[in-house]
Design a protein around this motif. Structure first.
Motif, PDB file in Angstrom:
ATOM      1  N   LYS A  16       0.827  -1.195   0.084  1.00 58.19           N
ATOM      2  CA  LYS A  16      -0.054   0.282   0.066  1.00 58.19           C
ATOM      3  C   LYS A  16       0.886   1.208   0.167  1.00 58.19           C
ATOM      4  CE  LYS A  16      -3.877   2.022   2.236  1.00 58.19           C
ATOM      5  NZ  LYS A  16      -4.900   2.062   3.325  1.00 58.19           N
ATOM      6  N   VAL A  19       2.818   1.633  -3.418  1.00 54.98           N
ATOM      7  CA  VAL A  19       1.715   2.029  -4.654  1.00 54.98           C
ATOM      8  C   VAL A  19       1.549   3.395  -4.667  1.00 54.98           C
ATOM      9  CG1 VAL A  19      -0.800   1.844  -5.406  1.00 54.98           C
ATOM     10  CG2 VAL A  19       0.527  -0.119  -4.641  1.00 54.98           C
ATOM     11  N   ALA A  20       1.400   4.152  -3.439  1.00 55.47           N
ATOM     12  CA  ALA A  20       1.201   5.595  -3.230  1.00 55.47           C
ATOM     13  C   ALA A  20       2.535   6.379  -3.360  1.00 55.47           C
ATOM     14  CB  ALA A  20       0.712   6.038  -1.991  1.00 55.47           C
ATOM     15  N   ALA A  23       3.556   6.295  -7.456  1.00 52.12           N
ATOM     16  CA  ALA A  23       2.707   7.136  -8.479  1.00 52.12           C
ATOM     17  C   ALA A  23       3.416   8.160  -9.377  1.00 52.12           C
ATOM     18  CB  ALA A  23       1.448   7.661  -7.773  1.00 52.12           C
ATOM     19  N   GLY A  24       3.367   8.062 -10.855  1.00 56.79           N
ATOM     20  CA  GLY A  24       3.811   8.906 -11.492  1.00 56.79           C
ATOM     21  C   GLY A  24       5.229   8.482 -12.104  1.00 56.79           C
ATOM     22  N   THR A  25       5.659   7.278 -11.642  1.00 60.74           N
ATOM     23  CA  THR A  25       6.845   6.898 -12.083  1.00 60.74           C
ATOM     24  C   THR A  25       6.892   5.440 -12.781  1.00 60.74           C
ATOM     25  OG1 THR A  25       7.642   5.194 -10.023  1.00 60.74           O
ATOM     26  CG2 THR A  25       8.034   7.678 -10.049  1.00 60.74           C
ATOM     27  N   THR A  28       7.376  -0.385 -10.121  1.00 58.78           N
ATOM     28  CA  THR A  28       6.448  -1.059  -9.773  1.00 58.78           C
ATOM     29  C   THR A  28       6.476  -1.783  -8.441  1.00 58.78           C
ATOM     30  OG1 THR A  28       7.340  -3.027 -10.784  1.00 58.78           O
ATOM     31  CG2 THR A  28       6.139  -1.856 -12.177  1.00 58.78           C
TER      32      THR A  28
END
Length: 570
Positions: A16, A19-20, A23-25, A28
């Motif tokens: 979690k 993932v936050a 973001a934008g990269t 993974t």
């Protein structure tokens, strides 16, 4: 070392916040998990088994005790070096005690932790190096490295810088090799394409890049709640290989129409000299393709297609491509997960009871059945690689005593087909030495039982025949084609089997088939300056026999061959 269960634990704990943060990269969850496995997995996997709470595991994720005498060149090279800077004594005390505390649970660090002058240079689950202490002392001294969110944010700062340096900023979907390049840059500060994955810290058997890639593939095969694995878990003693690639999205439906043969798909919009040199594949008459544009370049259209599970993109002559608005979607073939158990099944040359076929025997139609033959075994990429190397070394194709593979030059006989059969048989994968006759195939397809009888229902296969067998039956027996040498070598490096096979123009003349084998510290594929493989690592019988070599670049596109293909089996 981290296992599948360890990867599951890490993802469950930290997916979690990852993932936050990413973001934008192009990064993974699997990438960040693999990085954590590579950097400190050998530590947190042990701490997890000791049932320590997560906050304590994060606090004890420290490592890298190598000083200048073991090759360290960055600050601090030694304890004395660290003590020269402001708050250096405070940092040393923390770094030494952290080592001592961690070593209470990780036995491999016990000896070094007993030395009064030893201390850790890497801090946090992603291992920020102590060279940053001069400019960021508080990150280390206030324990920020033990806070997952802060350690992650600091790691991403380095990763974004690496992405920028590698020219990958703005890319939304990176391949595994590109992700590995980022990891290598994270470890070393840069990336040299010509070296491939053989970059970064070398542990005696693997480079950082190679080890990271193994972890990345492992992470792909582990799912978590709400996030399915992107790679199916392999069967026992098989490799986890990528699925067949989907088409990129060309939308002009066409089909091949030659009425006289196959259509050459080329890497460039031109006929090479010799004509076969830039051929990627030969497309059958009637084969469906998609074009990216109606505009031809020198008479060639840029097209894409799928062939026996392989993705191809290249250029073909426009005059042999016709519009087909009724064409269905192009199927992406998927190889069978297990060989057929009824109908057209595998067949072997029958033998008299009690007889043994040895490497030292003359070439024949029987399959090896010596005692203590090696096989492909293992649940990790490293174990599978080692077992494949053991097969190469046991077959010892270049040993003159192994008559089975030695060329008979006076008769123009070579035995690449027998070597490929033997190699695959030991590895638990079927490539036929003998195959059913056409009449027998019809009966088997109709559900009839057929007895294998040499000269009646079965016959021997040469390299030219194996080319056709792979094309016609390969998918049913778990083989799929690939369009690139990079994918071929990459999957083999994960413990898969790889074949290059070329069919001779003159059917009475010998074609050629070779095994592609995993790279090692001693043996490597040949790469160009851009990092692309131009000659994979091969093992062959033929006019010249060798266990490991790269052979002649692009030999399969020689003018003597009508067509060629690369094949992979998990």
């Amino acid at each position: 070392m981290p296992t599948r269960d360890d990867v599951q634990w890490f993802k469950s704990q930290f997916q979690k916040p990852i993932v936050a943060a990413i973001a934008g990269t192009p990064l993974t969850v699997d990438f960040m998990t693999a990085l954590a496995c590579q950097e400190t997995g050998h530590i947190w996997s042990e701490l997890r088994r000791a049932k320590l709470p997560v906050n304590e595991i994060l606090r004890l994720c420290v490592g890298d005790t190598l000083d200048a005498d073991k090759g360290r060149s960055a600050f601090p090279k030694t304890k004395a070096d660290l003590l020269t800077v402001s708050r250096g004594k405070e940092m040393f005390d923390l770094a030494h005690q952290a080592l001592v505390d961690m070593a209470q649970h990780v036995d491999s660090y016990a000896t070094v932790a007993s030395r009064a002058n030893k201390f850790c240079h890497g801090f946090g689950i992603f291992q920020l190096d102590l060279q940053f202490f001069k400019t960021e002392p508080d990150f280390f001294l206030d324990g920020s490295y033990a806070d997952f969110d802060k350690a992650l944010a600091r790691c991403l700062q380095e990763l974004k810088s690496a992405i920028q340096r590698l020219g990958l900023k703005g890319r939304a979907d990176l391949g595994d090799l590109e992700l590995a390049a980022i990891a290598i840059a994270y470890n070393t500060g840069g990336y040299k394409p010509a070296k491939g994955l053989k970059q970064g810290y070398f542990n005696g058997s693997q480079y950082y890049g190679e080890s990271f890639f193994d972890y990345l593939r492992l992470c792909h095969s582990v799912d978590t709640t709400g996030a399915a694995a992107t790679l199916a878990s392999p069967a026992a003693n098989e490799a986890a290989v990528v699925v067949s690639a989907k088409l990129a999205g060309a939308d002009i439906p066409l089909k091949v129409q030659t009425k006289e043969g196959m259509l050459r798909l080329r890497s460039e919009p031109r006929i090479s000299d010799p004509p076969q040199a830039n051929v990627l594949a030969n497309l059958p008459d009637g084969h469906l393709v998609r074009a990216f544009s109606n505009t031809a370049k020198g008479g060639f259209l840029e097209i894409e297609t799928s062939l026996s599970g392989a993705y191809f993109r290249g250029f073909s002559s426009k005059k042999y491509l016709v519009r087909d608005d009724e064409a269905q979607e192009i199927d992406v073939a998927v190889p069978a997960s297990s060989p057929p158990s009824k109908g057209i099944v595998a067949v072997y040359m029958p033998r008299k009871p009690g007889t043994v076929t040895r490497r030292t025997d003359a070439a024949n139609a029987h399959t090896l059945n010596e005692s203590r033959q090696p096989g492909r075994t293992g649940s990790t990429a490293e174990e599978l690689r080692r077992s494949l190397w053991a097969i190469v070394e046991w077959l010892a194709v270049d040993n003159p005593a192994h008559t089975r593979y030695q060329p008979v030059r006076s008769k123009g006989l070579t035995f690449c087909n027998i070597y490929a059969h033997d190699f695959c048989h030991l590895a638990g994968v079927y490539v036929p030495r003998v195959w059913w006759s056409p009449a027998a195939l019809l009966k088997l397809a109709a559900g009839e039982q057929v007895e294998p009888l040499y000269g009646a229902t079965i016959h021997e296969l040469r390299a030219n025949d194996l080319f056709r067998w792979l094309r016609d039956f390969g998918l049913q027996f778990g083989w799929r084609q690939t369009g690139t040498l990079d994918e071929l070598q990459t999957e083999v490096n994960q413990g898969a089997l790889g074949i290059i096979v070329a069919r001779r123009k003159e059917d009475g003349r010998s074609g050629h088939i070779v095994m592609v084998v995993p790279e090692s510290a001693e043996h490597s594929a040949k790469r160009g300056a851009d990092g692309k493989i131009i000659a994979p690592l091969q093992s062959q019988a033929g006019a010249t026999n060798f266990q490991f070599g790269t052979g002649k670049v692009n030999w399969w596109n020689g003018e003597e061959f009508a067509e060629s293909a690369f094949w992979i089996h998990a």
